[in-house]
Design a protein around this motif. Structure first.
Motif, PDB file in Angstrom:
ATOM      1  N   ALA A   1       0.825  -1.208   0.000  1.00 16.82           N
ATOM      2  CA  ALA A   1       0.000   0.000   0.000  1.00 16.82           C
ATOM      3  C   ALA A   1       0.860   1.260   0.000  1.00 16.82           C
ATOM      4  N   VAL A   2       1.893   1.274   0.820  1.00 15.52           N
ATOM      5  CA  VAL A   2       2.765   2.453   0.880  1.00 15.52           C
ATOM      6  C   VAL A   2       3.537   2.616  -0.425  1.00 15.52           C
ATOM      7  N   GLY A   3       4.010   1.520  -0.995  1.00 14.79           N
ATOM      8  CA  GLY A   3       4.702   1.589  -2.277  1.00 14.79           C
ATOM      9  C   GLY A   3       3.790   2.088  -3.390  1.00 14.79           C
ATOM     10  N   PHE A   4       2.529   1.629  -3.385  1.00 13.74           N
ATOM     11  CA  PHE A   4       1.559   2.086  -4.378  1.00 13.74           C
ATOM     12  C   PHE A   4       1.298   3.586  -4.249  1.00 13.74           C
ATOM     13  N   LEU A   5       1.075   4.048  -3.028  1.00 11.53           N
ATOM     14  CA  LEU A   5       0.832   5.483  -2.829  1.00 11.53           C
ATOM     15  C   LEU A   5       2.066   6.302  -3.181  1.00 11.53           C
ATOM     16  N   SER A   6       3.231   5.757  -2.907  1.00  8.31           N
ATOM     17  CA  SER A   6       4.468   6.454  -3.264  1.00  8.31           C
ATOM     18  C   SER A   6       4.621   6.548  -4.779  1.00  8.31           C
ATOM     19  N   SER A   7       4.222   5.521  -5.504  1.00  7.37           N
ATOM     20  CA  SER A   7       4.326   5.563  -6.962  1.00  7.37           C
ATOM     21  C   SER A   7       3.344   6.570  -7.557  1.00  7.37           C
ATOM     22  N   LEU A   8       2.203   6.762  -6.918  1.00  2.00           N
ATOM     23  CA  LEU A   8       1.248   7.756  -7.400  1.00  2.00           C
ATOM     24  C   LEU A   8       1.779   9.172  -7.228  1.00  2.00           C
ATOM     25  N   ASN A   9       2.700   9.336  -6.306  1.00  3.85           N
ATOM     26  CA  ASN A   9       3.249  10.655  -6.020  1.00  3.85           C
ATOM     27  C   ASN A   9       4.299  11.079  -7.039  1.00  3.85           C
ATOM     28  N   GLY A  10       4.583  10.231  -8.020  1.00  8.25           N
ATOM     29  CA  GLY A  10       5.510  10.596  -9.078  1.00  8.25           C
ATOM     30  C   GLY A  10       6.914  10.060  -8.901  1.00  8.25           C
ATOM     31  N   ARG A  11       7.129   9.239  -7.900  1.00  8.11           N
ATOM     32  CA  ARG A  11       8.458   8.656  -7.711  1.00  8.11           C
ATOM     33  C   ARG A  11       8.676   7.534  -8.725  1.00  8.11           C
ATOM     34  N   SER A  12       9.916   7.174  -8.935  1.00  8.61           N
ATOM     35  CA  SER A  12      10.238   6.091  -9.859  1.00  8.61           C
ATOM     36  C   SER A  12       9.804   4.752  -9.264  1.00  8.61           C
ATOM     37  N   VAL A  13       9.749   3.747 -10.110  1.00 10.29           N
ATOM     38  CA  VAL A  13       9.353   2.420  -9.662  1.00 10.29           C
ATOM     39  C   VAL A  13      10.356   1.875  -8.648  1.00 10.29           C
ATOM     40  N   LEU A  14      11.622   2.124  -8.892  1.00 10.05           N
ATOM     41  CA  LEU A  14      12.657   1.639  -7.983  1.00 10.05           C
ATOM     42  C   LEU A  14      12.554   2.306  -6.615  1.00 10.05           C
ATOM     43  N   MET A  15      12.344   3.619  -6.594  1.00  9.24           N
ATOM     44  CA  MET A  15      12.229   4.334  -5.320  1.00  9.24           C
ATOM     45  C   MET A  15      10.954   3.931  -4.578  1.00  9.24           C
ATOM     46  N   SER A  16       9.843   3.774  -5.304  1.00 12.41           N
ATOM     47  CA  SER A  16       8.590   3.346  -4.674  1.00 12.41           C
ATOM     48  C   SER A  16       8.718   1.940  -4.109  1.00 12.41           C
ATOM     49  N   SER A  17       9.393   1.069  -4.846  1.00 12.16           N
ATOM     50  CA  SER A  17       9.620  -0.294  -4.359  1.00 12.16           C
ATOM     51  C   SER A  17      10.488  -0.290  -3.111  1.00 12.16           C
ATOM     52  N   PHE A  18      11.510   0.544  -3.097  1.00 16.40           N
ATOM     53  CA  PHE A  18      12.391   0.636  -1.935  1.00 16.40           C
ATOM     54  C   PHE A  18      11.632   1.140  -0.713  1.00 16.40           C
ATOM     55  N   ILE A  19      10.827   2.187  -0.895  1.00 18.37           N
ATOM     56  CA  ILE A  19      10.045   2.729   0.229  1.00 18.37           C
ATOM     57  C   ILE A  19       9.061   1.688   0.746  1.00 18.37           C
ATOM     58  N   GLY A  20       8.364   0.998  -0.163  1.00 22.10           N
ATOM     59  CA  GLY A  20       7.435  -0.054   0.248  1.00 22.10           C
ATOM     60  C   GLY A  20       8.136  -1.195   0.948  1.00 22.10           C
ATOM     61  N   LEU A  21       9.319  -1.558   0.464  1.00 20.22           N
ATOM     62  CA  LEU A  21      10.087  -2.641   1.079  1.00 20.22           C
ATOM     63  C   LEU A  21      10.543  -2.275   2.487  1.00 20.22           C
ATOM     64  N   VAL A  22      11.001  -1.055   2.667  1.00 19.31           N
ATOM     65  CA  VAL A  22      11.464  -0.610   3.985  1.00 19.31           C
ATOM     66  C   VAL A  22      10.299  -0.557   4.978  1.00 19.31           C
ATOM     67  N   VAL A  23       9.170   0.015   4.550  1.00 17.42           N
ATOM     68  CA  VAL A  23       8.012   0.104   5.442  1.00 17.42           C
ATOM     69  C   VAL A  23       7.453  -1.288   5.741  1.00 17.42           C
ATOM     70  N   GLY A  24       7.377  -2.139   4.714  1.00 17.55           N
ATOM     71  CA  GLY A  24       6.889  -3.500   4.921  1.00 17.55           C
ATOM     72  C   GLY A  24       7.791  -4.306   5.835  1.00 17.55           C
ATOM     73  N   ALA A  25       9.116  -4.146   5.685  1.00 21.27           N
ATOM     74  CA  ALA A  25      10.060  -4.855   6.561  1.00 21.27           C
ATOM     75  C   ALA A  25       9.940  -4.368   8.003  1.00 21.27           C
ATOM     76  N   GLY A  26       9.749  -3.076   8.169  1.00 20.77           N
ATOM     77  CA  GLY A  26       9.546  -2.537   9.522  1.00 20.77           C
ATOM     78  C   GLY A  26       8.281  -3.075  10.163  1.00 20.77           C
ATOM     79  N   MET A  27       7.208  -3.153   9.374  1.00 17.55           N
ATOM     80  CA  MET A  27       5.959  -3.699   9.889  1.00 17.55           C
ATOM     81  C   MET A  27       6.105  -5.183  10.200  1.00 17.55           C
TER      82      MET A  27
END
Length: 138
Positions: A99-125
């Motif tokens: 969910a966080v990666g999807f919302l990050s991708s809607l914000n105009g970030r690259s696929v790699l950056m959105s994947s990284f943000i989603g991965l970090v948040v998901g790993a923390g959770m």
């Protein structure tokens, strides 16, 4: 002092009721995913709108993303007790990170950056819930 070893134990006078594992009739099972789906749907809509005019595509993006997220949350809430604590933590981590990666991708970030943000948040959770489930599970 070693007084804790000599203190008498308190016994329960009534039998413990087993923890209820099936929450099928609880209002929280459907209310929480519904609220989370509405929040994610509105968030996706407002990110894509970006202060401009509202279009039908933006509305459909918010509705579809909210419905899909709410359905996934509902499915996870219904069947979470059938999963082991590690698998349950992984499922919640994947759902949150996605969910966080999807919302990050809607914000105009690259696929790699959105994947990284989603991965970090998901790993923390995943780490947080893994600890929580293993220390508080019966």
């Amino acid at each position: 002092m070693a007084t804790h070893a000599t203190m008498p134990m308190r016994r329960r006078t009534h039998a413990r009721t087993p923890a209820r594992r099936e929450h099928g009739h609880s209002a929280l099972v459907w209310a929480v995913p519904l609220v989370l789906g509405v929040i994610l749907g509105f968030w996706a809509f407002f990110i894509r709108r970006d202060g401009g005019a509202t279009t039908g595509g933006q509305i459909w993006l918010g509705v579809v993303s909210g419905v899909v997220f709410a359905a996934l949350c509902y499915a996870l809430a219904r069947f979470r007790w059938a999963l082991s604590p590690g698998l349950r933590a992984t499922a919640f981590g994947v759902l949150t990170g996605g969910a966080v990666g999807f919302l990050s991708s809607l914000n105009g970030r690259s696929v790699l950056m959105s994947s990284f943000i989603g991965l970090v948040v998901g790993a923390g959770m995943l780490c947080s819930l893994f600890y929580l489930f293993h220390t508080h599970d019966d």
